[in-house]
Design an enzyme around this catalytic site. Sequence first.
Site, mmCIF file in Angstrom:
data_model
loop_
_atom_site.group_PDB
_atom_site.id
_atom_site.type_symbol
_atom_site.label_atom_id
_atom_site.label_comp_id
_atom_site.label_asym_id
_atom_site.label_seq_id
_atom_site.Cartn_x
_atom_site.Cartn_y
_atom_site.Cartn_z
ATOM 1 N N TYR A 153 -1.820 -0.868 10.890
ATOM 2 C CA TYR A 153 -1.976 -1.626 9.707
ATOM 3 C C TYR A 153 -0.827 -1.379 8.703
ATOM 4 O O TYR A 153 -0.330 -2.044 7.875
ATOM 5 C CB TYR A 153 -3.292 -0.927 8.841
ATOM 6 C CG TYR A 153 -3.724 -1.266 7.545
ATOM 7 C CD1 TYR A 153 -3.793 -2.558 7.038
ATOM 8 C CD2 TYR A 153 -3.347 -0.192 6.469
ATOM 9 C CE1 TYR A 153 -3.967 -2.679 5.798
ATOM 10 C CE2 TYR A 153 -3.449 -0.305 5.210
ATOM 11 C CZ TYR A 153 -3.828 -1.728 4.716
ATOM 12 O OH TYR A 153 -3.732 -2.009 3.465
ATOM 13 N N SER A 178 0.734 -1.068 0.083
ATOM 14 C CA SER A 178 -0.051 -0.068 -0.162
ATOM 15 C C SER A 178 0.781 1.350 0.157
ATOM 16 O O SER A 178 2.086 1.264 0.585
ATOM 17 C CB SER A 178 -0.755 -0.029 1.394
ATOM 18 O OG SER A 178 -1.659 1.156 1.510
ATOM 19 N N LYS A 207 2.114 -3.855 6.655
ATOM 20 C CA LYS A 207 2.540 -3.818 5.395
ATOM 21 C C LYS A 207 4.041 -3.767 5.232
ATOM 22 O O LYS A 207 4.716 -4.526 4.266
ATOM 23 C CB LYS A 207 1.792 -2.627 4.525
ATOM 24 C CG LYS A 207 0.373 -3.106 4.085
ATOM 25 C CD LYS A 207 -0.166 -4.173 3.630
ATOM 26 C CE LYS A 207 -1.383 -4.546 3.244
ATOM 27 N NZ LYS A 207 -1.942 -5.659 2.686
HETATM 28 P P1 NAD Z 1 -11.028 -7.027 1.036
HETATM 29 O O1 NAD Z 1 -11.307 -6.999 2.832
HETATM 30 O O2 NAD Z 1 -12.378 -6.810 0.360
HETATM 31 O O3 NAD Z 1 -10.348 -8.207 0.643
HETATM 32 C C1 NAD Z 1 -9.705 -9.137 1.669
HETATM 33 C C2 NAD Z 1 -10.137 -10.450 1.498
HETATM 34 O O4 NAD Z 1 -9.193 -11.283 2.477
HETATM 35 C C3 NAD Z 1 -11.396 -10.522 2.171
HETATM 36 O O5 NAD Z 1 -12.338 -11.364 1.111
HETATM 37 C C4 NAD Z 1 -11.190 -11.335 3.511
HETATM 38 O O6 NAD Z 1 -12.270 -12.131 3.740
HETATM 39 C C5 NAD Z 1 -10.005 -12.118 3.172
HETATM 40 N N1 NAD Z 1 -9.187 -12.406 4.275
HETATM 41 C C6 NAD Z 1 -8.757 -11.747 5.307
HETATM 42 N N2 NAD Z 1 -8.074 -12.136 6.286
HETATM 43 C C7 NAD Z 1 -7.984 -13.580 6.058
HETATM 44 C C8 NAD Z 1 -7.405 -14.756 6.308
HETATM 45 N N3 NAD Z 1 -6.504 -14.631 7.537
HETATM 46 N N4 NAD Z 1 -7.123 -16.131 5.639
HETATM 47 C C9 NAD Z 1 -7.842 -15.872 4.570
HETATM 48 N N5 NAD Z 1 -8.695 -14.821 3.950
HETATM 49 C C10 NAD Z 1 -8.535 -13.566 4.806
HETATM 50 O O7 NAD Z 1 -9.763 -5.643 0.780
HETATM 51 P P2 NAD Z 1 -9.323 -5.415 -0.566
HETATM 52 O O8 NAD Z 1 -9.841 -3.791 -0.382
HETATM 53 O O9 NAD Z 1 -9.819 -6.303 -1.694
HETATM 54 O O10 NAD Z 1 -7.761 -5.341 -0.281
HETATM 55 C C11 NAD Z 1 -7.295 -6.565 -0.705
HETATM 56 C C12 NAD Z 1 -5.693 -6.292 -0.356
HETATM 57 O O11 NAD Z 1 -5.458 -4.989 -0.550
HETATM 58 C C13 NAD Z 1 -5.446 -6.201 1.304
HETATM 59 O O12 NAD Z 1 -4.374 -6.798 1.667
HETATM 60 C C14 NAD Z 1 -5.249 -4.676 1.651
HETATM 61 O O13 NAD Z 1 -4.830 -4.532 2.883
HETATM 62 C C15 NAD Z 1 -4.489 -4.451 0.585
HETATM 63 N N6 NAD Z 1 -4.785 -2.975 0.079
HETATM 64 C C16 NAD Z 1 -6.069 -2.372 -0.007
HETATM 65 C C17 NAD Z 1 -6.223 -0.943 -0.241
HETATM 66 C C18 NAD Z 1 -7.716 -0.400 -0.544
HETATM 67 O O14 NAD Z 1 -7.738 0.749 -0.301
HETATM 68 N N7 NAD Z 1 -8.792 -1.225 -0.709
HETATM 69 C C19 NAD Z 1 -5.328 -0.134 -0.409
HETATM 70 C C20 NAD Z 1 -3.995 -0.706 -0.428
HETATM 71 C C21 NAD Z 1 -3.883 -1.855 -0.079
HETATM 72 N N1 UFG Z 2 -11.932 11.682 3.294
HETATM 73 C C1 UFG Z 2 -13.080 12.487 3.843
HETATM 74 N N2 UFG Z 2 -14.354 12.020 4.299
HETATM 75 C C2 UFG Z 2 -14.465 10.724 4.380
HETATM 76 C C3 UFG Z 2 -13.560 9.810 3.975
HETATM 77 C C4 UFG Z 2 -12.581 10.232 3.643
HETATM 78 O O1 UFG Z 2 -12.940 13.629 3.639
HETATM 79 O O2 UFG Z 2 -15.791 10.158 5.016
HETATM 80 C C5 UFG Z 2 -10.775 12.054 2.796
HETATM 81 C C6 UFG Z 2 -9.864 11.730 3.765
HETATM 82 O O3 UFG Z 2 -9.503 12.717 4.777
HETATM 83 C C7 UFG Z 2 -8.713 11.724 2.687
HETATM 84 C C8 UFG Z 2 -9.358 11.386 1.233
HETATM 85 O O4 UFG Z 2 -10.738 11.420 1.581
HETATM 86 O O5 UFG Z 2 -8.255 13.069 2.402
HETATM 87 C C9 UFG Z 2 -9.086 9.845 1.004
HETATM 88 O O6 UFG Z 2 -9.466 9.060 2.177
HETATM 89 P P1 UFG Z 2 -9.668 7.323 2.112
HETATM 90 O O7 UFG Z 2 -9.913 6.991 3.592
HETATM 91 O O8 UFG Z 2 -10.449 6.896 1.064
HETATM 92 O O9 UFG Z 2 -8.176 7.123 1.847
HETATM 93 P P2 UFG Z 2 -6.785 7.159 2.581
HETATM 94 O O10 UFG Z 2 -5.963 7.801 1.479
HETATM 95 O O11 UFG Z 2 -6.959 7.718 3.794
HETATM 96 O O12 UFG Z 2 -6.357 5.674 2.913
HETATM 97 C C10 UFG Z 2 -6.556 4.502 1.861
HETATM 98 C C11 UFG Z 2 -6.630 3.230 2.515
HETATM 99 C C12 UFG Z 2 -5.286 3.076 3.406
HETATM 100 C C13 UFG Z 2 -4.276 2.908 2.202
HETATM 101 C C14 UFG Z 2 -4.129 4.022 1.718
HETATM 102 C C15 UFG Z 2 -2.966 4.256 0.903
HETATM 103 O O13 UFG Z 2 -7.910 3.335 3.466
HETATM 104 O O14 UFG Z 2 -5.528 1.502 3.773
HETATM 105 O O15 UFG Z 2 -5.282 4.433 0.827
HETATM 106 O O16 UFG Z 2 -3.190 3.384 -0.165
HETATM 107 F F1 UFG Z 2 -3.208 2.593 2.959
#
Ligand code: NAD
Ligand code: UFG
Length: 335
Positions: free
Chosen positions: A148, A124, A152
């Site tokens: 979190y 991330s 990572k």
């Molecule tokens: P998500 O929660 O939709 O998907 C994660 C999946 O992993 C879920 O289906 C959950 O049931 C499964 N899971 C969790 N723990 C598990 C375990 N111990 N064993 C088996 N399955 C398990 O999240 P996502 O948004 O699809 O994110 C996927 C990955 O990308 C995550 O590792 C997350 O940290 C990373 N990531 C997400 C974002 C974002 O903003 N969505 C940003 C950066 C990184």
């Molecule tokens: N924001 C609002 N109101 C809300 C939610 C978010 O104003 O209700 C703003 C935040 O302050 C930020 C922007 O919208 O300025 C984006 O916020 P998000 O929560 O959507 O995303 P972040 O960049 O804070 O974090 C996301 C994921 C993290 C990840 C990061 C970088 O949640 O897990 O992107 O990948 F680490």
Amino acid sequence: MKVLVTGGAGYIGSHTVVLLIEAGYDVVVFDNFCNASIESIRRVEKIVGEEITVIEGDIRNREDLHQVFNAHKIDAVIHFAGLKAVGESVEEPLKYYDNNVNGTAVLCEVMAEYNCKSIVFSSSATVYGDPHTTPITEDFPLSATNPYGRSKLFVEEILRDVYLANNEWKVVLLRYFNPVGAHKSGTIGEDPNGIPNNLMPFITQTAVGKRDVLSVFGDDYDTVDGTGVRDYIHVVDLADGHVKALDKIKNFTKVMTINLGTGKGYSVLEMVKAFEKASGKKVPYQIAPRRAGDIATCFADPSYAKKILDWEATKGIDEMCEDSWKWQRRNPDGF
Ligand code: NAD
Ligand code: UFG
């Protein structure tokens, strides 16, 4: 080539499974469904027109993983499984270290037992902490401000060590910026539990009438309009980055660390405006105090992904908003 997709029922995983199957890969989904529904896989099956092998299990459980590797000759793993709620990670750090860090260590051990040494990991942009400048390149200093993010960082280090100990490993660390959007069918998308933490699902739930008003966290940042700027990337572009990474690791052994972003940042208010244009819906908002731990600006330099994977984002902000809205409108209560 057979690919194990951990967390394949989740938001990014389900979109990636679609593209993998369309690209001709054999896919096995492994998920404990702690943050997903089997319905997402049923819908993926409808999109791709074939049945998907799904195994319910936990990455921390060796027996569950043995079951997978005994039944299938897995060539590579795309590892999405993990917990991702920043706030919860502050409240329950050990849960995050167990699931994300220990879970990955167990997964790698079992992979090695079965001589499977190719892994693509979901990292991330959070590993850049509060970057001193933007755009962010992969060699920027790393830090974390919450458990979190630290999980990572730790997993990145663990996977680097695994490679150092045995150069047969192929490791790709993909650092995602802010995934939004949904498959163009409107049948799969992001389905957060409870009140969304992230901006786009909060906007779409407000537009569909599930939330009254969006709180904009801070309007006094040093940005174009004072609100936070992020690099939003369409989830299908992101999924495509995984397919490209997998294609790439057929021919190399090393650790590659790659940003997946568009290179363009949008403020919260620009996102609200773009969404209103795409959906024809008004999104009521109020200015609220800054959210703890937020940074002003975060966007990628995506040029390394272009160079090394021949990947670049193709979908702009309008398509991101249209597809997010289509998913939310058709599935107001998620799956
Ligand atoms: P998500 O929660 O939709 O998907 C994660 C999946 O992993 C879920 O289906 C959950 O049931 C499964 N899971 C969790 N723990 C598990 C375990 N111990 N064993 C088996 N399955 C398990 O999240 P996502 O948004 O699809 O994110 C996927 C990955 O990308 C995550 O590792 C997350 O940290 C990373 N990531 C997400 C974002 C974002 O903003 N969505 C940003 C950066 C990184
Ligand atoms: N924001 C609002 N109101 C809300 C939610 C978010 O104003 O209700 C703003 C935040 O302050 C930020 C922007 O919208 O300025 C984006 O916020 P998000 O929560 O959507 O995303 P972040 O960049 O804070 O974090 C996301 C994921 C993290 C990840 C990061 C970088 O949640 O897990 O992107 O990948 F680490």
